[in-house]
Structures are given as C-alpha cells and as structure tokens.
Enzyme design. Sequence first.
Site, PDB file in Angstrom:
ATOM      1  N   HIS A 121       0.866  -1.173   0.000  1.00  0.00           N
ATOM      2  CA  HIS A 121       0.000   0.000   0.000  1.00  0.00           C
ATOM      3  C   HIS A 121       0.914   1.238   0.000  1.00  0.00           C
ATOM      4  O   HIS A 121       2.004   1.196   0.554  1.00  0.00           O
ATOM      5  CB  HIS A 121      -0.804  -0.059   1.312  1.00  0.00           C
ATOM      6  N   ASP A 198       2.376  -5.298   8.369  1.00  0.00           N
ATOM      7  CA  ASP A 198       1.172  -4.478   8.241  1.00  0.00           C
ATOM      8  C   ASP A 198      -0.028  -5.422   8.169  1.00  0.00           C
ATOM      9  O   ASP A 198      -0.230  -6.114   7.178  1.00  0.00           O
ATOM     10  CB  ASP A 198       1.290  -3.628   6.968  1.00  0.00           C
ATOM     11  N   GLN A 201      -5.021  -5.374   6.372  1.00  0.00           N
ATOM     12  CA  GLN A 201      -5.926  -6.107   5.490  1.00  0.00           C
ATOM     13  C   GLN A 201      -6.142  -7.552   5.964  1.00  0.00           C
ATOM     14  O   GLN A 201      -7.042  -8.229   5.502  1.00  0.00           O
ATOM     15  CB  GLN A 201      -5.318  -6.097   4.072  1.00  0.00           C
ATOM     16  N   LYS A 224     -11.203  -1.196   9.594  1.00  0.00           N
ATOM     17  CA  LYS A 224     -11.355  -2.339   8.688  1.00  0.00           C
ATOM     18  C   LYS A 224     -11.853  -3.586   9.423  1.00  0.00           C
ATOM     19  O   LYS A 224     -12.077  -4.622   8.817  1.00  0.00           O
ATOM     20  CB  LYS A 224     -10.028  -2.616   7.975  1.00  0.00           C
ATOM     21  N   CYS A 362      -4.365   2.340  -4.030  1.00  0.00           N
ATOM     22  CA  CYS A 362      -3.160   2.763  -3.288  1.00  0.00           C
ATOM     23  C   CYS A 362      -2.036   1.761  -3.444  1.00  0.00           C
ATOM     24  O   CYS A 362      -1.254   1.544  -2.518  1.00  0.00           O
ATOM     25  CB  CYS A 362      -3.443   2.964  -1.797  1.00  0.00           C
TER      26      CYS A 362
HETATM   27  C1  LIG Z   1      -5.970   0.351   4.530  1.00  0.00           C
HETATM   28  C2  LIG Z   1      -4.558  -0.070   4.506  1.00  0.00           C
HETATM   29  C3  LIG Z   1      -3.536   0.755   5.008  1.00  0.00           C
HETATM   30  C4  LIG Z   1      -3.789   2.142   5.521  1.00  0.00           C
HETATM   31  O1  LIG Z   1      -4.627   2.133   6.622  1.00  0.00           O
HETATM   32  P1  LIG Z   1      -5.189   3.517   7.225  1.00  0.00           P
HETATM   33  O2  LIG Z   1      -6.256   3.086   8.148  1.00  0.00           O
HETATM   34  O3  LIG Z   1      -5.699   4.307   6.069  1.00  0.00           O
HETATM   35  O4  LIG Z   1      -4.038   4.182   7.905  1.00  0.00           O
HETATM   36  C5  LIG Z   1      -2.241   0.266   4.985  1.00  0.00           C
HETATM   37  N1  LIG Z   1      -1.956  -0.957   4.513  1.00  0.00           N
HETATM   38  C6  LIG Z   1      -2.914  -1.779   4.017  1.00  0.00           C
HETATM   39  C7  LIG Z   1      -2.533  -3.131   3.499  1.00  0.00           C
HETATM   40  C8  LIG Z   1      -4.234  -1.357   3.996  1.00  0.00           C
HETATM   41  O5  LIG Z   1      -5.177  -2.170   3.494  1.00  0.00           O
END
Ligand SMILES: *Cc1c(COP(=O)(O)O)cnc(C)c1O
Length: 404
Positions: A121, A198, A201, A224, A362
């Site tokens: 992302h 991260d 997701q 999310k 993104c």
């Molecule tokens: C949504 C997302 C982000 C960013 O998250 P925010 O809540 O906008 O800070 C970063 N990495 C992944 C894989 C995402 O899906």
Amino acid sequence: MFDITKIRKDFPILDREVNGKPLIYFDNAATSQKPRAVINAIVDYYSNYNANIHRGVHTLSQEATKAFEEAREKIQHHFNAARSHEIILTSGTTHSINLVASGFESILEKEDEIIVSAMEHHSNIVPWQMLCEKTGAALKVIPMTQQGELDMKAYERLLSNHTKLVFVNHVSNALGTVNPIKEIIDKGHDYGAAVLIDGAQATPHIKPDVQELNCEFYTCSAHKICGPTGVGMLYGKEEWLHRLPPYQGGGEMISEVTFEKTTYADLPHKFEAGTPNIAGVISFGVALDYMNQLGFEQIAAYEKTLLDHATKRLREIDKMVIYGTSLQKTAVISFNIEGIHPYDIGSILDKLGIAVRTGHHCAQPIMDYYKIPGTVRASFSFYNTIEEIDLFIEALLRAINMLS
Ligand SMILES: *Cc1c(COP(=O)(O)O)cnc(C)c1O
C-alpha cells in the site's frame, strides 16, 4: 452455524437503499461497516461518561480511563501480546508505520538496508523512502510473480547482514494474497533484521498471534475490523519500544518537563502524545468483542464460500481477467474486462446500488507490474451473501453489455 440473517440485522446501514436499489456493499477492503454494538458504544461514551483520561481525580475521568485501558487489554489479548504496554494506540496503520519509520531514523546508518515488498500500500512505501533519504540507507524490493505472490527466492537473495528492517503486509489490499509472513519473519531474523508486519488487510479475516509470529512490530486499523475510523494500534516488542525514541512531543508522553530537560513517560504513554480518540479506542475493543463472538474460524470459512462462488461466477464471463490468483487469498477479487475501463464499470454498478472500488487501490506498483491503470475490486465481508454476489454478476453483465 453462521446465522447470516441475524448477523445482517446487527448492521443498520445494510437496510438502506442506494439509487433506489438495496445497498450491496462490496468495498470492505477500504473500510468495513459497523455493527450496532460499536455505534452504541460511541453514543454511550459521549452520552454518559465523556471526560479526558489519565489525569482526572473525578468520577467521569476515572470511568473513561478504566474503559480506555480495558480496551487496550482487549486488544492485547486479541493479538496475544505478552504485555498491555506493548500495545500503542494510534490513529491507524499509517500512523503506526510512520511511528516506526521515524524511530528508525536514529538506528539506521549509511550502509544499512530496508526490505519492503512490491505488493505494498502507498502508506507503506512512502515512509521508507523518506527514511532512506534521511539516513542514506538503501531500499530493496521483494518482487512479485504473475499469480500475485512474493518471490521468496528473491527475498532470500536480498537479505544480508546489512538488512536492518523488513516490512511486508500480511495480506495485500489490492490482490487479497495472504503472504507467508512466518517464513518472512524467520528468514529476516536469521540476518538480525527487525520485521514489521502491516496487518491492516489481514485482521478482518485472521486472528494473528504476535508471540507465535515473533515479529518485532505488527499494526492494524480499527475501521477495517468493524471499528471506527481514526483508531488503530501498533504492537511492538517491549525491548524495541524502549529502543525507539518518542514520535511526537506533547501531553501524556512526558514524565517531567522543565525548560532544561524533559523526561519521557513509560510505555505505552511515551508514544501516545495528546488526547487520544477515547470513544474510538473503547469502541475498537467492542468491535473485537463482536468479531470474536462470531469467531474468526467461522468468519474465514464463510468468506471462503463467498470468494469461491464469486470467483467461479466471474470466470464464466467473457474477456474476464482476474489479478491475484494465489491459493492463499482473503475474500478480495481484483479484475478487469478487456477493453472496458474499470471506472465505467464501477459507475454503472453504483447506479444499481452496488459499491465496489475502482482504480489503483493505493498500490500503484502492482498496477505497473500488470501494466494496467487499475482494476475493479470487489471485497467481501462476513455480512455479505451468495444472493448479493449473484445480483452483482447480473449487474456486471448488464454493465458489460452497455459498455461494449
Ligand atoms: C488500509 C490499509 C492501510 C492504511 O490504513 P489507514 O487506516 O488508512 O491508515 C495500509 N496498509 C494496508 C494493506 C491497507 O489495506
């Protein structure tokens, strides 16, 4: 086992119409909808015990502080962190990643290297580029394959004693690929690198165990996972949180202040400057309770039936190209119809009450890899149904007819 009718009643928004049609919400990878329990928790906080936390002697402040710290413990237990002060409450994944990247500024030296994946992302690429510019460290990228999987052989070749940090998403938001993070973490450790995962997701579908994974850092966003926007967390191993300097200066993060010298507060407050999103953190805890009551194994099994059905139906369509065909996938499908712009499909679907995302999600490097401007992305959640997928396929066929 999974009472979908009952579950859908928990989400007030699923009753609304869009353009005169019942809403079909397939943009869950961008943000999830919120169950009534989470909405009620926000209303309850502001209606009954709104006060600033940690500093107050009065009753409301004590009630708010207790609820806030209990939420931290819920998050700790959900991710199986060993200590509650290893959970830093942030405004979301972007904030969490920037906190770590900024902390590494004082750790990295010129010869050092950071490894990221080609599947990231944008919020995961830019902070590392900025960090490399400031420190002179080099950024290396793990390439991906046509199926949308990381090239693990290439990863091993990139690792060396110069590698100080490895950064990979647990699940790709654009393709849904579940990356082999345990292997990535273990191999990174063989070279003494710290690993940041991260989980933005992954966390809507998978319950991670940070001690078993043994990563140095793990991050996610509440919005999310059925929680509110503007809240998230950073898990960090205690020793690493001690090594990193504070990220922002302000109230909450200090222990003593004079104009000569300020001493910083203990963990986790060292990284929590200013008044936090109190209602947000409390309702983040409620969202995790809600998801755990449903059970992550049940959620994953149900979502797999949605993914399999949608994949099968989409594959029957002429000129369909699906991007990301890994066997390890969450319920996300990125696709294009040859000769039709994804945006046009998205607009017609919206007229029919169906919310999908179109564009680069993104993740421009992934689009560059496939040499496309973007995709249509349908991402499913446990409150979606097989009937909704069939209506979506019908609508998609109508859109294709109109556009070709
Ligand atoms: C949504 C997302 C982000 C960013 O998250 P925010 O809540 O906008 O800070 C970063 N990495 C992944 C894989 C995402 O899906």
